[in-house]
Write a protein that holds these residues in place. Structure first.
Motif, mmCIF file in Angstrom:
data_model
loop_
_atom_site.group_PDB
_atom_site.id
_atom_site.type_symbol
_atom_site.label_atom_id
_atom_site.label_comp_id
_atom_site.label_asym_id
_atom_site.label_seq_id
_atom_site.Cartn_x
_atom_site.Cartn_y
_atom_site.Cartn_z
ATOM 1 N N SER A 7 0.833 -1.198 0.000
ATOM 2 C CA SER A 7 0.000 0.000 0.000
ATOM 3 C C SER A 7 0.867 1.248 0.000
ATOM 4 O O SER A 7 2.023 1.226 0.424
ATOM 5 N N ASP A 8 0.290 2.328 -0.472
ATOM 6 C CA ASP A 8 0.859 3.665 -0.308
ATOM 7 C C ASP A 8 2.240 3.818 -0.939
ATOM 8 O O ASP A 8 3.204 4.190 -0.272
ATOM 9 N N ILE A 9 2.313 3.588 -2.251
ATOM 10 C CA ILE A 9 3.547 3.831 -3.006
ATOM 11 C C ILE A 9 3.764 5.335 -3.163
ATOM 12 O O ILE A 9 4.892 5.812 -3.143
ATOM 13 N N HIS A 10 2.700 6.080 -3.314
ATOM 14 C CA HIS A 10 2.717 7.540 -3.383
ATOM 15 C C HIS A 10 3.710 8.113 -4.394
ATOM 16 O O HIS A 10 4.391 9.107 -4.126
ATOM 17 N N GLY A 11 3.817 7.476 -5.570
ATOM 18 C CA GLY A 11 4.618 8.044 -6.662
ATOM 19 C C GLY A 11 6.114 7.854 -6.560
ATOM 20 O O GLY A 11 6.859 8.447 -7.348
ATOM 21 N N SER A 12 6.586 7.034 -5.652
ATOM 22 C CA SER A 12 8.029 6.831 -5.506
ATOM 23 C C SER A 12 8.523 5.764 -6.482
ATOM 24 O O SER A 12 8.296 4.566 -6.277
ATOM 25 N N ALA A 13 9.233 6.191 -7.510
ATOM 26 C CA ALA A 13 9.805 5.248 -8.479
ATOM 27 C C ALA A 13 10.839 4.360 -7.791
ATOM 28 O O ALA A 13 10.939 3.163 -8.089
ATOM 29 N N PHE A 14 11.600 4.927 -6.870
ATOM 30 C CA PHE A 14 12.624 4.176 -6.145
ATOM 31 C C PHE A 14 12.000 3.007 -5.378
ATOM 32 O O PHE A 14 12.425 1.855 -5.503
ATOM 33 N N TYR A 15 10.978 3.286 -4.560
ATOM 34 C CA TYR A 15 10.374 2.241 -3.731
ATOM 35 C C TYR A 15 9.478 1.311 -4.538
ATOM 36 O O TYR A 15 9.341 0.135 -4.190
ATOM 37 N N CYS A 16 8.898 1.792 -5.617
ATOM 38 C CA CYS A 16 8.124 0.918 -6.490
ATOM 39 C C CYS A 16 9.038 -0.142 -7.099
ATOM 40 O O CYS A 16 8.692 -1.332 -7.135
ATOM 41 N N LYS A 17 10.210 0.269 -7.546
ATOM 42 C CA LYS A 17 11.165 -0.675 -8.124
ATOM 43 C C LYS A 17 11.583 -1.723 -7.095
ATOM 44 O O LYS A 17 11.614 -2.926 -7.384
ATOM 45 N N LYS A 18 11.890 -1.269 -5.872
ATOM 46 C CA LYS A 18 12.280 -2.215 -4.812
ATOM 47 C C LYS A 18 11.128 -3.172 -4.492
ATOM 48 O O LYS A 18 11.351 -4.366 -4.269
ATOM 49 N N LEU A 19 9.921 -2.652 -4.496
ATOM 50 C CA LEU A 19 8.751 -3.481 -4.220
ATOM 51 C C LEU A 19 8.603 -4.572 -5.279
ATOM 52 O O LEU A 19 8.387 -5.745 -4.947
ATOM 53 N N LEU A 20 8.723 -4.215 -6.537
ATOM 54 C CA LEU A 20 8.574 -5.201 -7.607
ATOM 55 C C LEU A 20 9.722 -6.211 -7.612
ATOM 56 O O LEU A 20 9.518 -7.381 -7.960
ATOM 57 N N GLU A 21 10.896 -5.796 -7.197
ATOM 58 C CA GLU A 21 12.002 -6.747 -7.035
ATOM 59 C C GLU A 21 11.674 -7.767 -5.944
ATOM 60 O O GLU A 21 11.949 -8.962 -6.084
ATOM 61 N N ARG A 22 11.061 -7.310 -4.855
ATOM 62 C CA ARG A 22 10.665 -8.224 -3.776
ATOM 63 C C ARG A 22 9.537 -9.147 -4.240
ATOM 64 O O ARG A 22 9.505 -10.318 -3.868
ATOM 65 N N TYR A 23 8.624 -8.639 -5.050
ATOM 66 C CA TYR A 23 7.561 -9.481 -5.607
ATOM 67 C C TYR A 23 8.170 -10.638 -6.386
ATOM 68 O O TYR A 23 7.775 -11.799 -6.214
ATOM 69 N N ASP A 24 9.141 -10.336 -7.221
ATOM 70 C CA ASP A 24 9.816 -11.389 -7.986
ATOM 71 C C ASP A 24 10.510 -12.379 -7.045
ATOM 72 O O ASP A 24 10.418 -13.597 -7.235
ATOM 73 N N ILE A 139 -10.262 -9.515 12.544
ATOM 74 C CA ILE A 139 -8.848 -9.196 12.721
ATOM 75 C C ILE A 139 -8.523 -8.033 11.782
ATOM 76 O O ILE A 139 -8.854 -8.076 10.596
ATOM 77 N N TYR A 140 -7.891 -7.004 12.313
ATOM 78 C CA TYR A 140 -7.467 -5.867 11.494
ATOM 79 C C TYR A 140 -5.991 -6.022 11.156
ATOM 80 O O TYR A 140 -5.169 -6.264 12.041
ATOM 81 N N MET A 141 -5.672 -5.873 9.866
ATOM 82 C CA MET A 141 -4.285 -5.947 9.419
ATOM 83 C C MET A 141 -3.975 -4.793 8.479
ATOM 84 O O MET A 141 -4.836 -4.352 7.719
ATOM 85 N N ASN A 142 -2.732 -4.323 8.541
ATOM 86 C CA ASN A 142 -2.266 -3.234 7.698
ATOM 87 C C ASN A 142 -0.832 -3.553 7.283
ATOM 88 O O ASN A 142 0.001 -3.859 8.147
ATOM 89 N N PRO A 143 -0.518 -3.491 5.972
ATOM 90 C CA PRO A 143 0.851 -3.788 5.542
ATOM 91 C C PRO A 143 1.839 -2.660 5.801
ATOM 92 O O PRO A 143 3.041 -2.835 5.621
ATOM 93 N N GLY A 144 1.349 -1.486 6.206
ATOM 94 C CA GLY A 144 2.222 -0.317 6.320
ATOM 95 C C GLY A 144 2.359 0.359 4.968
ATOM 96 O O GLY A 144 1.531 0.186 4.087
ATOM 97 N N SER A 145 3.416 1.116 4.786
ATOM 98 C CA SER A 145 3.619 1.870 3.544
ATOM 99 C C SER A 145 4.902 1.441 2.847
ATOM 100 O O SER A 145 5.921 1.207 3.499
ATOM 101 N N VAL A 146 4.822 1.382 1.537
ATOM 102 C CA VAL A 146 6.003 1.097 0.732
ATOM 103 C C VAL A 146 6.990 2.254 0.818
ATOM 104 O O VAL A 146 8.173 2.059 1.065
ATOM 105 N N SER A 147 6.505 3.492 0.638
ATOM 106 C CA SER A 147 7.425 4.624 0.480
ATOM 107 C C SER A 147 7.457 5.621 1.629
ATOM 108 O O SER A 147 8.451 6.321 1.790
ATOM 109 N N LEU A 148 6.398 5.715 2.420
ATOM 110 C CA LEU A 148 6.326 6.734 3.471
ATOM 111 C C LEU A 148 5.870 6.127 4.802
ATOM 112 O O LEU A 148 4.809 6.461 5.323
#
Length: 180
Positions: A7-24, A139-148
């Motif tokens: 959740s909450d990438i908020h336009g960060s190309a840097f953290y989006c790239k890291k996120l997709l690397e982790r997905y792989d 049960i309430y769960m939240n993944p936190g934020s990718v970028s912020l």
């Protein structure tokens, strides 16, 4: 099914790239994004490498893997550049015998939960704080934020499968777990 939840990438190309690397690296079946993909919003600082065009290009490259719900910073104009559905207020998925109500969190949240059965999971982002709280009826769960991330939490994501949920930072280190 192994879900990669963020959740909450908020336009960060840097953290989006890291996120997709982790997905792989996680070898998950699908990505579930809980909104706020392209814009940082008026209360947030600009995230690292703020570049909405790069973010939507990265995400569009994975369009067949992505299921998404709309965040409070997402707009109809964003749907014009994203090649996967963005405008749903919520999605329902199942894991480990639990119904998961996935949403962004600005409408349905701990203070305004949808109608849930005992053992169901309310999953949302929005607060930028990773959480797992067992309430009487859900049960309430939240993944936190990718970028912020907020409240001294980590840049991260969740893995959900039939055995439970694991919160990880963007280096793949386990930060929290909840077993079903």
């Amino acid at each position: 099914m192994k879900w990669f939840v963020a959740s909450d990438i908020h336009g960060s190309a840097f953290y989006c790239k890291k996120l997709l690397e982790r997905y792989d690296a996680e070898n998950a079946d699908r990505i579930l994004l809980l909104g706020d993909l392209l814009y940082h919003g008026p209360r947030n600082n600009y995230p690292d490498e703020y570049d909405t065009k790069d973010v939507f290009a990265q995400l569009n490259d994975r369009q067949n893997d992505i299921m998404c719900v709309r965040g409070n910073c997402d707009a109809e104009v964003d749907q014009m550049v994203l090649e996967f559905p963005l405008m749903a207020d919520y999605a329902l998925i199942e894991a480990g015998g639990h119904m998961i109500f996935a949403t962004h969190g600005h409408v349905y949240n701990e203070d305004n939960a949808p109608k849930l059965h005992k053992g169901d999971i309310l999953l949302h982002g929005h607060t930028h704080v990773p959480k797992c709280v067992e309430h009487e009826n859900y049960i309430y769960m939240n993944p936190g934020s990718v970028s912020l991330p907020k409240e001294d939490s980590w840049h991260g994501y969740m893995i959900i499968d039939d055995s439970g949920c694991v919160w990880k930072d963007l280096d793949g280190n386990v930060q929290m777990e909840h077993k079903f």
